[in-house]
Design an enzyme around this catalytic site. Structure first.
Site, PDB file in Angstrom:
ATOM      1  N   ASP A 127       0.819  -1.226   0.000  1.00 17.81           N
ATOM      2  CA  ASP A 127       0.000   0.000   0.000  1.00 17.81           C
ATOM      3  C   ASP A 127       0.853   1.276   0.000  1.00 17.81           C
ATOM      4  O   ASP A 127       0.339   2.350  -0.300  1.00 17.81           O
ATOM      5  CB  ASP A 127      -0.919   0.028   1.225  1.00 17.81           C
ATOM      6  CG  ASP A 127      -1.816  -1.192   1.306  1.00 17.81           C
ATOM      7  OD1 ASP A 127      -2.051  -1.821   0.262  1.00 17.81           O
ATOM      8  OD2 ASP A 127      -2.277  -1.515   2.417  1.00 17.81           O
ATOM      9  N   GLY A 170      -4.851  -1.218  -1.792  1.00 18.18           N
ATOM     10  CA  GLY A 170      -4.241  -0.006  -1.244  1.00 18.18           C
ATOM     11  C   GLY A 170      -4.871   0.455   0.050  1.00 18.18           C
ATOM     12  O   GLY A 170      -4.451   1.463   0.617  1.00 18.18           O
ATOM     13  N   ARG A 171      -5.944  -0.237   0.446  1.00 17.10           N
ATOM     14  CA  ARG A 171      -6.654   0.128   1.674  1.00 17.10           C
ATOM     15  C   ARG A 171      -7.116   1.591   1.622  1.00 17.10           C
ATOM     16  O   ARG A 171      -7.722   1.969   0.640  1.00 17.10           O
ATOM     17  CB  ARG A 171      -5.760  -0.138   2.871  1.00 17.10           C
ATOM     18  CG  ARG A 171      -6.565  -0.558   4.071  1.00 17.10           C
ATOM     19  CD  ARG A 171      -5.726  -1.189   5.106  1.00 17.10           C
ATOM     20  NE  ARG A 171      -6.182  -2.535   5.359  1.00 17.10           N
ATOM     21  CZ  ARG A 171      -5.482  -3.430   6.000  1.00 17.10           C
ATOM     22  NH1 ARG A 171      -4.276  -3.168   6.414  1.00 17.10           N
ATOM     23  NH2 ARG A 171      -5.995  -4.604   6.229  1.00 17.10           N
TER      24      ARG A 171
HETATM   25  O1  F6P Z   1      -2.373  -4.065   3.290  1.00 16.96           O
HETATM   26  C1  F6P Z   1      -2.201  -4.859   2.178  1.00 16.96           C
HETATM   27  C2  F6P Z   1      -3.535  -5.284   1.600  1.00 16.96           C
HETATM   28  O2  F6P Z   1      -3.288  -6.056   0.441  1.00 16.96           O
HETATM   29  C3  F6P Z   1      -4.508  -4.143   1.299  1.00 16.96           C
HETATM   30  O3  F6P Z   1      -4.202  -3.479   0.111  1.00 16.96           O
HETATM   31  C4  F6P Z   1      -5.814  -4.886   1.288  1.00 16.96           C
HETATM   32  O4  F6P Z   1      -6.911  -4.052   1.621  1.00 16.96           O
HETATM   33  C5  F6P Z   1      -5.629  -5.913   2.364  1.00 16.96           C
HETATM   34  O5  F6P Z   1      -4.238  -6.093   2.518  1.00 16.96           O
HETATM   35  C6  F6P Z   1      -6.287  -7.234   2.038  1.00 16.96           C
HETATM   36  O6  F6P Z   1      -6.105  -8.065   3.121  1.00 16.96           O
HETATM   37  P1  F6P Z   1      -6.433  -9.621   3.105  1.00 16.96           P
HETATM   38  O7  F6P Z   1      -5.369 -10.291   2.292  1.00 16.96           O
HETATM   39  O8  F6P Z   1      -6.362 -10.009   4.532  1.00 16.96           O
HETATM   40  O9  F6P Z   1      -7.774  -9.779   2.484  1.00 16.96           O
END
Ligand code: F6P
Length: 343
Positions: A127, A170-171
């Site tokens: 991110d 990217g959150r």
């Molecule tokens: O922080 C990295 C990230 O890939 C973000 O971009 C995304 O929102 C989140 O992690 C997704 O998390 P998970 O793999 O737990 O669904």
């Protein structure tokens, strides 16, 4: 010294390069010993370790993911988690920890440091939203993958004269969308930092359709939101151990809205975990390696409670407190640069 290494949070291309650099330099210059905690803080709390010597880190530089596994475990969330972590460090004879992670993992590292545990942090996240470092490794890889996808979407969008929407991760920061959208020549880029007006988005889309051959590409960050009250959004959803909501779905929502408002077909591609998987780019391999080398330097110097960071082309040490203070979001001027190419 016996040092524990862990990777926490979402995985990220370059993690293995950090682990390799930490171990190679630590063994080479100081004869230090390492253990790998499995699955982030979970392994540290439960004393679940894997041997980590030079042989264990051979050949892992180009490999994505993490040989140690990862999780979003928060030892401060479970009652007694921190006491169990201390007990497992004692049992294993581990005197210090190199914690490789994003905001959440480093937030735990900071609290542990305040509570007297010897910790050094290494920032990672695709991110790129950690304030104390110019770049995090993993970001360049994610942008490269997203850009390649956008390049491909252009040709099929043109064949069918459709709007193609590409939802990227990217959150709550729009860095991946901004960089991949600029690199891929997107016609509209939507980021969380700037709530979008759906009418204006459709205006850009229509302008693109007005050109002879080309079709619009909309790059949308998973955390993008409409201007309040302009578009009905689905609410709620799962949250993780650090209280973060699971994002996603904005691409789909835009698809139906853009199609009905413009009268042209629209389709959505959600890149999802493809952005995080596979081999790191050379830039990320080098940055991750340098972070690892400097992290072990900090540990061997007994400089605890710091995180390594990139400033310009130098690797520096910053207090973990600074590292986790604020999220680095896209500034207005950076978005304005991209806006010149919209429509
Ligand atoms: O922080 C990295 C990230 O890939 C973000 O971009 C995304 O929102 C989140 O992690 C997704 O998390 P998970 O793999 O737990 O669904």
């Amino acid at each position: 010294m016996r040092i524990g290494v862990l990777t926490g949070g979402g995985d990220c291309p370059g993690l293995n390069a950090v682990i390799r650099a930490v171990v190679r330099k630590g063994v080479q210059i100081g004869g230090h010993e390492f253990v790998g905690f499995r699955d982030g803080w979970r392994g540290a709390v439960e004393g679940d370790v894997t041997p980590l010597d030079v042989d264990a880190v051979r050949g892992i530089l180009p490999r994505g993911g993490t040989i140690l596994g990862s999780s979003r475990t928060n030892p401060y969330k479970d009652r007694g988690g921190v006491d169990r972590l201390r007990a497992s460090l004692d049992d294993l004879g581990v005197e210090a920890i190199v914690a490789i992670g994003g905001e959440d993992t480093l937030g735990v590292a900071k609290r542990l440091h305040d509570d007297g545990v010897q910790v050094v942090g290494v920032p990672k996240t695709i991110d790129n939203d950690l304030g104390a470092t110019d770049y995090t490794f993993g970001f360049d890889t994610a942008v490269t993958i997203a850009t390649e996808a956008i390049d491909r979407l252009h040709t099929t969008a043109e064949s069918h004269r459709r709007t193609l929407i590409c939802e990227v991760m990217g959150r709550h920061a729009g860095w991946i969308a901004l960089h991949s959208g600029m690199a891929g020549g997107a016609n509209v880029i939507l980021i969380p930092e700037r709530p979008f007006d759906i009418e204006q988005v459709c205006d850009y889309v229509n302008r693109r359709f007005a050109t002879k051959r080309y079709a619009p590409i909309v790059v949308v960050a998973e955390g993008a939101v409409p201007v309040e009250g302009t578009l009905q959004m689905a609410g709620g959803g799962e949250v993780d151990a650090f209280g973060h909501a699971r994002l996603g779905g904005i691409g789909q929502r835009l698809e139906s809205e853009i199609a009905s408002r413009t009268g042209h077909e629209a389709r959505t591609t959600v890149l999802g975990h493809i952005q995080r998987g596979g081999t790191p780019t050379p830039f990320d391999r080098v940055l991750a390696t340098r972070f690892g080398l400097h992290a072990i330097d900090a540990a061997l110097a007994g400089d605890w409670g710091v995180m390594v960071a990139l400033r310009g082309t130098d690797i520096v040490r910053v207090p973990l407190a600074e590292a986790t203070k604020e999220l680095k979001t896209v500034p207005v001027e950076r978005y304005a640069e991209a806006e010149v190419f919209f429509g």
